[in-house]
Design a protein around this motif. Structure first.
Motif, PDB file in Angstrom:
ATOM      1  N   MET A   1       3.148   0.435   1.020  1.00 47.73           N
ATOM      2  CA  MET A   1       2.581   0.359   2.369  1.00 47.73           C
ATOM      3  C   MET A   1       3.274   1.349   3.306  1.00 47.73           C
ATOM      4  O   MET A   1       2.646   1.974   4.156  1.00 47.73           O
ATOM      5  N   LEU A   2       4.595   1.510   3.135  1.00 40.01           N
ATOM      6  CA  LEU A   2       5.340   2.446   3.977  1.00 40.01           C
ATOM      7  C   LEU A   2       4.942   3.887   3.660  1.00 40.01           C
ATOM      8  O   LEU A   2       4.943   4.751   4.534  1.00 40.01           O
TER       9      LEU A   2
ATOM     10  N   PRO B   1       0.811   4.113   5.448  1.00 39.23           N
ATOM     11  CA  PRO B   1       0.741   2.992   6.392  1.00 39.23           C
ATOM     12  C   PRO B   1      -0.674   2.564   6.786  1.00 39.23           C
ATOM     13  O   PRO B   1      -0.899   1.401   7.075  1.00 39.23           O
ATOM     14  N   LYS B   2      -1.620   3.530   6.770  1.00 35.63           N
ATOM     15  CA  LYS B   2      -2.955   3.127   7.255  1.00 35.63           C
ATOM     16  C   LYS B   2      -3.618   2.080   6.365  1.00 35.63           C
ATOM     17  O   LYS B   2      -4.529   1.383   6.801  1.00 35.63           O
TER      18      LYS B   2
ATOM     19  N   ALA C   1      -2.432  -0.613   5.716  1.00 32.45           N
ATOM     20  CA  ALA C   1      -2.124  -1.925   6.304  1.00 32.45           C
ATOM     21  C   ALA C   1      -3.341  -2.476   7.048  1.00 32.45           C
ATOM     22  O   ALA C   1      -3.524  -3.700   7.147  1.00 32.45           O
ATOM     23  N   LEU C   2      -4.194  -1.545   7.560  1.00 33.63           N
ATOM     24  CA  LEU C   2      -5.381  -2.001   8.298  1.00 33.63           C
ATOM     25  C   LEU C   2      -6.367  -2.723   7.376  1.00 33.63           C
ATOM     26  O   LEU C   2      -7.140  -3.564   7.821  1.00 33.63           O
TER      27      LEU C   2
ATOM     28  N   ALA D   1      -5.463  -6.162   7.383  1.00 34.58           N
ATOM     29  CA  ALA D   1      -5.891  -6.843   8.621  1.00 34.58           C
ATOM     30  C   ALA D   1      -7.360  -7.250   8.505  1.00 34.58           C
ATOM     31  O   ALA D   1      -7.734  -8.377   8.825  1.00 34.58           O
TER      32      ALA D   1
ATOM     33  N   ARG E   1       4.179   9.482  -1.039  1.00 33.43           N
ATOM     34  CA  ARG E   1       5.457  10.137  -0.766  1.00 33.43           C
ATOM     35  C   ARG E   1       6.609   9.213  -1.144  1.00 33.43           C
ATOM     36  O   ARG E   1       6.414   7.996  -1.320  1.00 33.43           O
TER      37      ARG E   1
ATOM     38  N   VAL F   1       9.743   6.967  -0.372  1.00 32.82           N
ATOM     39  CA  VAL F   1      10.167   6.187   0.797  1.00 32.82           C
ATOM     40  C   VAL F   1      11.680   5.967   0.711  1.00 32.82           C
ATOM     41  O   VAL F   1      12.178   5.454  -0.301  1.00 32.82           O
TER      42      VAL F   1
ATOM     43  N   GLU G   1      14.502   3.488   5.492  1.00 34.28           N
ATOM     44  CA  GLU G   1      13.166   3.086   5.987  1.00 34.28           C
ATOM     45  C   GLU G   1      12.854   1.662   5.540  1.00 34.28           C
ATOM     46  O   GLU G   1      12.304   0.858   6.296  1.00 34.28           O
TER      47      GLU G   1
ATOM     48  N   PHE H   1      12.342  -1.607   8.025  1.00 39.34           N
ATOM     49  CA  PHE H   1      11.011  -2.218   8.079  1.00 39.34           C
ATOM     50  C   PHE H   1      11.022  -3.730   8.382  1.00 39.34           C
ATOM     51  O   PHE H   1      10.360  -4.162   9.332  1.00 39.34           O
TER      52      PHE H   1
ATOM     53  N   ALA I   1       0.323  -5.939   2.847  1.00 42.46           N
ATOM     54  CA  ALA I   1      -0.059  -6.020   4.270  1.00 42.46           C
ATOM     55  C   ALA I   1      -0.866  -7.293   4.499  1.00 42.46           C
ATOM     56  O   ALA I   1      -0.784  -7.914   5.567  1.00 42.46           O
TER      57      ALA I   1
END
Lengths: 81, 430
Positions: free
Chosen positions: B148-149, B152-153, B155-156, B159, B254, B256, B260, B264, B410
């Motif tokens: 997720m890190l 990050p997008k 994570a939506l 949601a 990438r 991590v 980081e 988090f 997420a």
């Protein structure tokens, strides 16, 4: 009560999206702020990975090891018969 | 031989004598509190009344739920054990839940009554909210937020998949309005809706706070549907995606950094403090477990949280949930409604995640394979595996597993946030 449910749905989804949306922003920010540390980690990781590759026996040695293992297995099988 | 026959008949005569004449021997033992022992016939009759068989057939309070209902619940307990042992459906939870359901329905044993062991397990561990939170800590210690890190997008997507929770809440209220025999209030509807979060501890925590009487049905529905994720999700995922979309390859993630990953959990906790303190128990314990994992200086604590402690608490959580599966609470039309709504919740959550991924692809930037959207419903890591499998069906060289883990973890945060929102209902009600 169904109207209450609809209100709760609107509020709930708004909060969930805001929370995770803000989290996305924070992750981007922390990735940017901590970039020097991450790069240091990457360098260390690559160094270790290179060392692992270089410490592996050269291909000629590998063939020798394979031959020794095959001979041992054959000898063991022959002994069992 | 003659002697043996004589002794045998002698014993029979004594036995017959005892069945007809009340003994006075007890009077001598008056000090012990027994005045007289009844006749043998009465003693046998009383003993029969104290057997489980008698209680199943002739319940003391003449209620069917205390008689044959208990027997049905024992059958349901055995069914759960069968599903867990033979079909391997969430065995870690369904074995203790199924056995707990059998134990709590043993007549006259009173294991779930005040003083019984299951009563204490339920009150100390579940009613207090302790067990689900300790489990959440263990899950935090097991979770790697790296995927997720790295992207990050995604994570939506976690949601969007929570939409299933809230639509199911409305569904529960509609059922309550239009189906006779079902009477869910807003608390009940919220507890049922959280099944859509596909997160067992969150569902149990919220139900124990808002609707303890529905806890058994909600936990069974949540874990059953989590086990059925590989069956429920694929048709919905295929329905909302084209073959070309299923072939989308996502770019390499990438690296991590360690720092980081340490920052988090503290960031998430900070957000929770400022935005939604009602979710602090769930998110706090989740992030505490994750910090123990990532900080790297308390390896022993992290190992304990994700292994021994998690296993011990899982045993008692399962037994405690099983203890809530009494015939009176479980054998009614509401349970059928909950099982029906649970399936709806999972389906809508899956569809919302997939559709959100398609919406994200309308914007410029790297493309997202819509199949990973379905992993937003939590159910870690089963939902991510389903995304991987469907992705490989479309393109055998497309590996989506790690990409799907992003929305998957997420989704756990998302369902905890949704539970936090629903918990504020209690404050609203005073």
């Amino acid at each position: 009560m169904i109207i209450d449910g609809l209100k709760l749905t609107l509020l709930g989804m708004a909060v969930v999206f805001s929370f995770l949306g803000l989290l996305v922003v924070i992750i981007h920010l922390s990735a940017r702020l901590l970039k020097p540390f991450t790069e240091k980690d990457v360098t260390a990781y690559e160094f270790h990975a290179r060392r692992k590759v270089t410490t592996l026996p050269p291909s000629g040695d590998k063939r020798k090891i394979m031959a020794v293992i095959s001979a041992s297995v054959s000898a063991y099988r022959a002994g069992r018969k | 031989m003659k002697k043996m026959t004589f002794i045998f008949f002698g014993l029979i005569i004594i036995l017959l004598h005892l069945t007809c004449i009340p003994s006075n021997a007890g009077e001598e033992a008056a000090g012990a509190g027994i005045r007289s022992i009844p006749t043998m016939t009465k003693m046998v009759g009383d003993f029969f009344k104290s057997t489980g068989l008698s209680s199943f057939i002739f319940p003391a309070n003449k209620q069917w739920t205390d008689g044959i209902g208990r027997l049905i619940m024992v059958g349901i307990g055995i069914l759960l054990l069968y599903l867990a042992v033979h079909r391997q459906f969430e065995p870690l939870l369904l074995v203790p839940i199924g056995f707990g359901a059998i134990l709590t329905n043993i007549p006259l044993a009173g294991m779930s009554d005040p003083g019984g062991i299951l009563y204490y397990i339920y009150n100390i561990g579940i009613k207090s909210g302790a067990f689900p939170l300790i489990i959440f800590m263990g899950i935090g210690a097991l979770t790697d937020f790296g995927p997720m890190l790295a992207n990050p997008k995604t994570a939506l997507l976690g949601a969007a998949a929570q939409f299933g929770i809230f639509t199911t809440l409305i569904g529960a209220l509609l059922l309550s309005k239009y189906v006779p025999g079902i009477n869910f209030d807003l608390f009940d509807a919220a507890s049922i809706g959280i099944i859509g979060g596909a997160d067992g501890p969150t569902a149990i925590f919220l139900a124990s706070r808002l609707s303890p009487h529905l806890l058994g049905s909600i936990a069974v529905a949540a874990y059953s549907y989590m086990a059925l994720v590989p069956i429920i999700q694929p048709p919905i995922m295929r329905l909302f995606t084209t073959p070309d979309e299923r072939k989308i390859r996502m770019k390499q993630m990438r690296y991590v950094g360690k720092l980081e990953k340490i920052v988090f959990p503290l960031s998430v906790l900070g957000l929770c403090v400022f935005l939604l303190p009602s979710a602090a128990p769930l998110i706090g314990f989740f992030m505490f477990g994750n910090l123990m994992r990532e900080c790297g200086v308390v390896e022993r604590l992290s190992n304990t949280a994700q292994n021994a402690l998690l296993n011990i608490v899982t045993v008692f959580l399962g037994l405690g949930v099983g203890a809530q599966m009494s015939a009176e609470q479980f054998l009614n039309i509401s349970t059928l409604g909950i099982l029906f709504l649970g399936a709806i919740a999972f389906s809508i959550g899956t569809a919302s995640g997939v559709l959100m991924a398609k919406i994200m692809n309308l914007f410029p930037g790297s493309k997202v394979n819509p199949l990973i959207g379905s992993a937003g419903v939590s159910a870690v890591p089963m939902a991510a595996r389903v995304s991987q499998k469907l992705g490989m069906d479309a393109d055998p060289e497309n590996f989506l597993l790690m990409h799907a883990m992003g929305p998957n973890v997420a989704g756990v945060i998302g369902s905890a946030v949704a539970a936090g929102v629903l918990l504020t209902l209690k404050d609203m009600a005073g």
